[in-house]
Enzyme design. Sequence first.
Site, PDB file in Angstrom:
ATOM      1  N   HIS A   1       0.846  -1.194   0.000  1.00 28.76           N
ATOM      2  CA  HIS A   1       0.000   0.000   0.000  1.00 28.76           C
ATOM      3  C   HIS A   1       0.878   1.239   0.000  1.00 28.76           C
ATOM      4  O   HIS A   1       1.943   1.238   0.612  1.00 28.76           O
ATOM      5  CB  HIS A   1      -0.922   0.007   1.239  1.00 28.76           C
TER       6      HIS A   1
ATOM      7  N   GLU B   1      -7.772  -5.260   0.345  1.00 27.75           N
ATOM      8  CA  GLU B   1      -8.376  -6.027  -0.745  1.00 27.75           C
ATOM      9  C   GLU B   1      -8.277  -7.534  -0.529  1.00 27.75           C
ATOM     10  O   GLU B   1      -9.099  -8.289  -1.028  1.00 27.75           O
ATOM     11  CB  GLU B   1      -7.745  -5.656  -2.090  1.00 27.75           C
TER      12      GLU B   1
HETATM   13  N1  CMC Z   1       3.770  -7.474  -4.712  1.00 26.77           N
HETATM   14  C1  CMC Z   1       5.095  -7.463  -4.963  1.00 26.77           C
HETATM   15  N2  CMC Z   1       5.857  -6.356  -4.900  1.00 26.77           N
HETATM   16  C2  CMC Z   1       5.244  -5.229  -4.540  1.00 26.77           C
HETATM   17  C3  CMC Z   1       3.870  -5.161  -4.256  1.00 26.77           C
HETATM   18  C4  CMC Z   1       3.126  -6.345  -4.338  1.00 26.77           C
HETATM   19  N3  CMC Z   1       1.828  -6.366  -4.091  1.00 26.77           N
HETATM   20  N4  CMC Z   1       3.527  -3.894  -3.943  1.00 26.77           N
HETATM   21  C5  CMC Z   1       4.672  -3.174  -4.041  1.00 26.77           C
HETATM   22  N5  CMC Z   1       5.698  -3.979  -4.391  1.00 26.77           N
HETATM   23  C6  CMC Z   1       7.105  -3.609  -4.577  1.00 26.77           C
HETATM   24  C7  CMC Z   1       7.308  -2.846  -5.857  1.00 26.77           C
HETATM   25  O1  CMC Z   1       7.597  -3.706  -6.931  1.00 26.77           O
HETATM   26  C8  CMC Z   1       8.480  -1.971  -5.492  1.00 26.77           C
HETATM   27  O2  CMC Z   1       9.653  -2.723  -5.563  1.00 26.77           O
HETATM   28  P1  CMC Z   1      11.024  -2.082  -6.144  1.00 26.77           P
HETATM   29  O3  CMC Z   1      11.267  -0.846  -5.352  1.00 26.77           O
HETATM   30  O4  CMC Z   1      12.025  -3.156  -5.963  1.00 26.77           O
HETATM   31  O5  CMC Z   1      10.735  -1.753  -7.579  1.00 26.77           O
HETATM   32  C9  CMC Z   1       8.250  -1.653  -4.023  1.00 26.77           C
HETATM   33  O6  CMC Z   1       7.461  -2.725  -3.518  1.00 26.77           O
HETATM   34  C10 CMC Z   1       7.515  -0.367  -3.771  1.00 26.77           C
HETATM   35  O7  CMC Z   1       6.340  -0.358  -4.547  1.00 26.77           O
HETATM   36  P2  CMC Z   1       5.694   0.925  -5.211  1.00 26.77           P
HETATM   37  O8  CMC Z   1       5.483   0.644  -6.656  1.00 26.77           O
HETATM   38  O9  CMC Z   1       6.454   2.166  -4.847  1.00 26.77           O
HETATM   39  O10 CMC Z   1       4.306   0.975  -4.467  1.00 26.77           O
HETATM   40  P3  CMC Z   1       3.179   1.999  -4.807  1.00 26.77           P
HETATM   41  O11 CMC Z   1       2.955   2.806  -3.588  1.00 26.77           O
HETATM   42  O12 CMC Z   1       3.421   2.744  -6.070  1.00 26.77           O
HETATM   43  O13 CMC Z   1       1.960   1.009  -5.110  1.00 26.77           O
HETATM   44  C11 CMC Z   1       0.179  -0.476  -4.750  1.00 26.77           C
HETATM   45  C12 CMC Z   1       1.008   0.670  -4.166  1.00 26.77           C
HETATM   46  C13 CMC Z   1      -1.017  -0.768  -3.863  1.00 26.77           C
HETATM   47  C14 CMC Z   1      -0.337  -0.078  -6.158  1.00 26.77           C
HETATM   48  C15 CMC Z   1       1.101  -1.738  -4.851  1.00 26.77           C
HETATM   49  O14 CMC Z   1       1.494  -2.127  -3.559  1.00 26.77           O
HETATM   50  C16 CMC Z   1       0.420  -2.873  -5.600  1.00 26.77           C
HETATM   51  O15 CMC Z   1       0.508  -2.918  -6.828  1.00 26.77           O
HETATM   52  N6  CMC Z   1      -0.231  -3.836  -4.866  1.00 26.77           N
HETATM   53  C17 CMC Z   1      -0.948  -4.907  -5.512  1.00 26.77           C
HETATM   54  C18 CMC Z   1      -2.315  -4.415  -5.980  1.00 26.77           C
HETATM   55  C19 CMC Z   1      -3.263  -4.219  -4.814  1.00 26.77           C
HETATM   56  O16 CMC Z   1      -3.380  -5.062  -3.928  1.00 26.77           O
HETATM   57  N7  CMC Z   1      -3.976  -3.081  -4.865  1.00 26.77           N
HETATM   58  C20 CMC Z   1      -4.949  -2.723  -3.835  1.00 26.77           C
HETATM   59  C21 CMC Z   1      -4.461  -1.586  -2.992  1.00 26.77           C
HETATM   60  S1  CMC Z   1      -5.447  -1.268  -1.552  1.00 26.77           S
HETATM   61  C22 CMC Z   1      -6.842  -0.462  -2.205  1.00 26.77           C
HETATM   62  C23 CMC Z   1      -6.590   0.950  -2.483  1.00 26.77           C
HETATM   63  O17 CMC Z   1      -6.391   1.712  -1.512  1.00 26.77           O
HETATM   64  O18 CMC Z   1      -6.669   1.333  -3.654  1.00 26.77           O
END
Ligand code: CMC
Length: 366
Positions: free
Chosen positions: A256, A311
Site C-alpha cells: 500500500h 483487498e
Molecule cells: N507485490 C510485490 N511487490 C510489490 C507489491 C506487491 N503487491 N507492492 C509493491 N511492491 C514492490 C514494488 O515492486 C516496489 O519494488 P522495487 O522498489 O524493488 O521496484 C516496491 O514494492 C515499492 O512499490 P511501489 O510501486 O512504490 O508501491 P506503490 O505505492 O506505487 O503502489 C500499490 C502501491 C497498492 C499499487 C502496490 O502495492 C500494488 O501494486 N499492490 C498490488 C495491488 C493491490 O493489492 N492493490 C490494492 C491496494 S489497496 C486499495 C486501495 O487503496 O486502492
Amino acid sequence: MASVTGLEGIVAAETELSFVDGEKGLLIYRGHEAKELALQTSFEEAAYLLWNGKLPGDEELIHFRAQWKAHRVLPAALKAIIDQLPAKSDMMSVLRTAISAEGAADGTSRAWPPQPEAALRYTAMLSVIIAYRYRQTEGLPPVEPHPELDHVANYLYMLTGKLPKQAHVKALTTYFILAMEHGMNASTFAGRVVLSTQSDMASALCASIGAMKGPLHGGAPSEVVHMLDEIETKERAEMWLRQQLSSGQRLMGFGHRIYKTFDPRAEALRIITTGLAAEDPWFELATLVESVAVNLLHEFKPGRKLYTNVEFYAAAVLRAVSMPKTLFTPTFTAARMVGWTAHLLEQASCNRIFRPQSVYVGTIPG
Ligand code: CMC
C-alpha cells in the site's frame, strides 16, 4: 528516462473527512475510528457522519433513512440505456455509463455548487443499478427494492431476490463502512480534479469510477480470488508465490502507498470473515497464502514494508457472503460512493482548480 513519483508525499488538499496513519495503521472518519464505526453503526449512520460531520440523532436518522429509500427507484429512461449495453460490457463500464446518463438526464449538469441531495441520490441509486444489471445479465427478472430493508441488506436482497442472512448483512455492512472512505486515493483525487473545474457531480463520479476500475486500485479483490484459484492447494502456495515474485509480478492484496504496517481495514475484515467462514477450505487456503506471501515479500523486497491490504480480506468477506466475483469491484464502488461524494462536496466548499506542473525532459529544437 523520467523519474516516476506517482505524486507520492504531495499534499493535494486539506480534508476534514478522514485521516490515514500509515505507520500506526489507523483510519479515522471525522474524529471516529473507522473500525469502531464498522462494528457498531449502520452504513446509513456512517454515511450521514461523512456527509454531515456528525452522527445522526434518532429523528434525523429516521428522516434520513426515508430519504435514502425514496432514491432507490431507477428512472425508466435510465433502465432503457442500461438495457441497450452489450451483454459483454463489464459492470464498471455499465456503472460509469449509467451515472453519466443520469447526470445528462437530471438537468443539474450545469448546477454549481453540487448539492448534498445529489450525493445521497447517486449513492442510493448505484447499488440498485448493480442489482438491476446483474440480474439482467443472469437472465433473471428484476427485484424491486424492499421497503423495510436498509441499504446493505436491500443490496443483497435485490441481487438474490431472497431475504439475506443477518450474519451476511453484518459482514457486508462492516465491509461497506470500512471501504467507504480513504483519503486522497486515486479515484477520489480523480473526482476532485474534475469537480475543481466547476464541473458537475456526475462527471466527477465518472472519473472516479474509471480510476476505481484498474487492478492496482479497486480491481484487486477479484484478482485475489483469481490468485487463490490458481494456487489451488496449500502444498502449491509457496512455489506459486515464489514464481510470481521471481518473475517480477506483484501479489494482489499486498502492499500500500500509505500503510507501512498491517492495513487496519484488513484486520477488521479478517475478524468478520473468521466468524463466517472459518470452516471453509478456501478461507484456510487464504490464511496460509497470506502468511507465506508476507514472508516472501520480506525476502524479495527487503525494507519495503509490504503487508496485507484491505483487498485481500475484502475478497474473503465478499466470497463469504456469496457475492459473485464479477461484482467485487462494483461492490467496493457502491461503498466508496459515500467517500467520493463527500469529497466532492468538500472540494466545492473551498474550490481552487487543480493545476500541477510537469517537468519537460524531452529535446529542445535547435
Ligand atoms: N507485490 C510485490 N511487490 C510489490 C507489491 C506487491 N503487491 N507492492 C509493491 N511492491 C514492490 C514494488 O515492486 C516496489 O519494488 P522495487 O522498489 O524493488 O521496484 C516496491 O514494492 C515499492 O512499490 P511501489 O510501486 O512504490 O508501491 P506503490 O505505492 O506505487 O503502489 C500499490 C502501491 C497498492 C499499487 C502496490 O502495492 C500494488 O501494486 N499492490 C498490488 C495491488 C493491490 O493489492 N492493490 C490494492 C491496494 S489497496 C486499495 C486501495 O487503496 O486502492
